[in-house]
Design a protein around this motif. Structure first.
Motif, PDB file in Angstrom:
ATOM      1  N   ASN A 299      50.331  15.100  -4.123  1.00 55.09           N
ATOM      2  CA  ASN A 299      50.511  14.837  -5.554  1.00 55.09           C
ATOM      3  C   ASN A 299      51.994  14.744  -5.916  1.00 55.09           C
ATOM      4  O   ASN A 299      52.393  13.884  -6.714  1.00 55.09           O
ATOM      5  CB  ASN A 299      49.821  15.937  -6.374  1.00 55.09           C
ATOM      6  CG  ASN A 299      49.519  15.504  -7.790  1.00 55.09           C
ATOM      7  OD1 ASN A 299      49.019  14.400  -8.014  1.00 55.09           O
ATOM      8  ND2 ASN A 299      49.854  16.330  -8.756  1.00 55.09           N
TER       9      ASN A 299
ATOM     10  N   ARG B  65      53.317  11.442  -4.800  1.00 62.41           N
ATOM     11  CA  ARG B  65      52.898  10.391  -5.746  1.00 62.41           C
ATOM     12  C   ARG B  65      53.790  10.402  -6.985  1.00 62.41           C
ATOM     13  O   ARG B  65      54.248   9.349  -7.453  1.00 62.41           O
ATOM     14  CB  ARG B  65      51.435  10.607  -6.168  1.00 62.41           C
ATOM     15  CG  ARG B  65      50.954   9.622  -7.238  1.00 62.41           C
ATOM     16  CD  ARG B  65      49.574   9.965  -7.772  1.00 62.41           C
ATOM     17  NE  ARG B  65      49.502  11.281  -8.394  1.00 62.41           N
ATOM     18  CZ  ARG B  65      49.941  11.572  -9.615  1.00 62.41           C
ATOM     19  NH1 ARG B  65      50.513  10.652 -10.368  1.00 62.41           N
ATOM     20  NH2 ARG B  65      49.832  12.805 -10.098  1.00 62.41           N
ATOM     21  N   ILE B  66      54.060  11.610  -7.501  1.00 61.39           N
ATOM     22  CA  ILE B  66      54.913  11.748  -8.684  1.00 61.39           C
ATOM     23  C   ILE B  66      56.317  11.208  -8.393  1.00 61.39           C
ATOM     24  O   ILE B  66      56.905  10.495  -9.212  1.00 61.39           O
ATOM     25  CB  ILE B  66      54.960  13.242  -9.118  1.00 61.39           C
ATOM     26  CG1 ILE B  66      53.606  13.666  -9.698  1.00 61.39           C
ATOM     27  CG2 ILE B  66      56.084  13.498 -10.101  1.00 61.39           C
ATOM     28  CD1 ILE B  66      53.408  15.178  -9.810  1.00 61.39           C
TER      29      ILE B  66
ATOM     30  N   ALA C  31      47.393  19.185  -0.613  1.00 62.07           N
ATOM     31  CA  ALA C  31      46.978  18.395  -1.779  1.00 62.07           C
ATOM     32  C   ALA C  31      48.107  18.354  -2.818  1.00 62.07           C
ATOM     33  O   ALA C  31      48.371  17.315  -3.433  1.00 62.07           O
ATOM     34  CB  ALA C  31      45.707  18.990  -2.391  1.00 62.07           C
ATOM     35  N   GLN C  32      48.780  19.486  -2.988  1.00 65.80           N
ATOM     36  CA  GLN C  32      49.921  19.526  -3.912  1.00 65.80           C
ATOM     37  C   GLN C  32      51.066  18.654  -3.390  1.00 65.80           C
ATOM     38  O   GLN C  32      51.717  17.946  -4.171  1.00 65.80           O
ATOM     39  CB  GLN C  32      50.401  20.977  -4.083  1.00 65.80           C
ATOM     40  CG  GLN C  32      49.399  21.870  -4.809  1.00 65.80           C
ATOM     41  CD  GLN C  32      49.656  23.355  -4.589  1.00 65.80           C
ATOM     42  OE1 GLN C  32      50.470  23.742  -3.750  1.00 65.80           O
ATOM     43  NE2 GLN C  32      48.945  24.202  -5.326  1.00 65.80           N
TER      44      GLN C  32
ATOM     45  N   ALA D 167      44.871  12.712  -5.570  1.00 68.56           N
ATOM     46  CA  ALA D 167      46.280  13.109  -5.640  1.00 68.56           C
ATOM     47  C   ALA D 167      47.206  11.956  -5.272  1.00 68.56           C
ATOM     48  O   ALA D 167      48.375  11.959  -5.648  1.00 68.56           O
ATOM     49  CB  ALA D 167      46.523  14.304  -4.724  1.00 68.56           C
ATOM     50  N   GLY D 168      46.686  10.971  -4.521  1.00 73.02           N
ATOM     51  CA  GLY D 168      47.530   9.817  -4.198  1.00 73.02           C
ATOM     52  C   GLY D 168      47.429   9.293  -2.785  1.00 73.02           C
ATOM     53  O   GLY D 168      48.078   8.297  -2.448  1.00 73.02           O
TER      54      GLY D 168
END
Lengths: 298, 126
Positions: free
Chosen positions: A131, A134-135, A127-128, A179-180
């Motif tokens: 994310n 996505r960032i 999940a991180q 998260a994306g």
């Protein structure tokens, strides 16, 4: 633009994805041969990242090679072997070579592979990782350092709809969506009821999250037993095992079963395609696709 | 002095109960009082796909998956509502610089809330 994104985001077409066979020698010739075999049937194919915790040719270089032979990659990145720096550099490496489809996953543990003595990394979780991707797609590394222009990613993830805790699997899928992740390839599932509950639950909250359940082509009862005993998170119900074992021709029966699972999956809410894992490698893929009513792309 | 002493006290108290690994950024309250650092993959955002049919861990077959336990406990334990609501939040990557420090101090100083500059979370968390 990726064909996968175009089809999933701008059409109602059903997409088909697969696994690219791991590359262990054989050179570009072997990549070319496999790309030619898969291209007529699939919109995009996973470039895996040391699947089942076995070392193979790397995810990025496999994805680049696939692309050279006209096969659209979905580059997988698992969290087992690389820390956050290496994962971000994998993503940037993919972007450098025009690879946009990424799939971020936890990864089987090292104990599932042939080098159980290895150090497991898991510096970040899936999940991180989604994310962070996505960032990065918004123009910065995790540290905040800017990336100009921002890489263009189409993000995916994996979820196991049939492993405990069942109710929570929906929430975990939605966490990845927030998260994306725009598409989810689902783990192989021999429990149609669980798959149905999962797809309904996800589609209710996130109708635009594209679900791609997996079916697997195995040879017979032995292959099914292997899935049940050796693949983490896969359970084959006893009644399903018995049905294949007691059939006059288990090889035909298992194909029938796979076809039923595939047809059922395609009727579920949120489902936009199928992921097909071929463990048979005996030409039955063509037969299976024909049975689903498909014809190869020219 | 306190900075040196507290990690010992914290570990002495939390290790027997939660098998505390002293990550220095405790999230027990949001995970049904179950420590995610005891997951062999140290996953902070839920279970991997390898959970066995009986709810046990892919890596340690005789151990219940800590995320199965965390989910059950979040539902069944009489925890404050706000803690339960935190269960589904996207927890940031572990800050390895805090390993071995006291999460109590880090909570008070808000050091445990520092995330990398680029980190952001979108959408509804609860």
């Amino acid at each position: 633009m990726s064909v996968l994104r175009e089809k999933l985001e701008n059409t109602n077409d059903v997409v088909f994805t697969a696994e690219f066979p791991s590359v262990d020698g054989g050179g570009m010739v072997s990549v070319e041969r496999n790309a030619a075999r898969l291209a007529p049937w699939f919109d995009a194919v996973n470039a895996t990242d040391n699947p089942a915790a076995h070392a193979h040719t790397s995810n990025t270089t496999t994805a680049i090679a696939m692309k050279m032979f006209g096969l659209e990659p979905i580059m997988q990145i698992v969290c087992r072997d690389k820390n956050r720096l290496a994962i971000q550099s994998d993503m940037m490496g993919a972007s450098l070579h025009g690879i946009t489809n990424l799939s971020l996953l936890t990864g089987d543990d090292v104990t599932a592979g042939d080098e159980p003595e290895a150090r497991r990394v898991f510096d970040i979780d899936s999940a991180q990782a989604i994310n962070i991707a996505r960032i990065m797609g918004e123009g910065k590394y995790l540290s905040g350092r800017s990336i100009t222009p921002a890489p263009d990613f189409y993000l995916g993830a994996v979820e196991n709809a049939a492993a405990p805790p069942f109710d929570y699997r929906i929430q975990r899928a939605l966490k990845k969506y927030r998260a994306g992740a725009r598409f989810l390839q689902l783990q192989i599932c021999y429990h149609p009821d669980r798959l149905e509950a999962f797809c309904k639950g996800v589609a209710e909250v996130a109708p635009d999250l594209k679900l791609i359940p997996t079916v697997v082509l195995v040879k017979g009862a032995k292959g099914l037993g292997f899935m049940n005993d050796k693949v983490p998170g896969i359970d084959v119900p006893a009644s399903t095992m018995a049905r294949v074992q007691s059939a006059s021709d288990p090889s035909v029966e298992v194909n029938k079963l796979t076809l039923e699972l595939a047809r059922h999956a395609l009727t579920l809410p949120g489902v936009r395609g199928l992921h097909i894992t071929d463990f048979r490698h005996d030409g039955s893929l063509d037969l299976f696709m024909n049975d689903l009513g498909l014809t190869p792309k020219s | 002095m306190l900075k040196k002493l507290l990690p010992f006290v914290e570990h002495a108290l939390k290790a027997p109960v939660w098998d505390c690994r002293m990550c220095g950024q405790c999230v027990l309250h949001s995970t049904g009082m179950t420590c995610p650092m005891t997951c062999p993959k140290t996953l902070r955002n839920g279970p991997c796909g390898g959970v066995r049919e009986n709810g046990n861990c892919e890596v340690i077959p005789e151990m219940q998956c800590i995320w199965v336990k965390a989910y059950d406990r979040t539902i069944s334990l009489p925890l404050p509502k706000v803690w339960k609501e935190h269960y589904n939040e996207l927890r940031p990557p572990v800050d390895m610089q805090l390993q071995g420090t006291s999460s109590w101090i880090n909570l008070v100083t808000k050091r445990d809330q520092q995330v990398p500059d680029g980190w952001s979370v979108q959408g509804s968390e609860h």
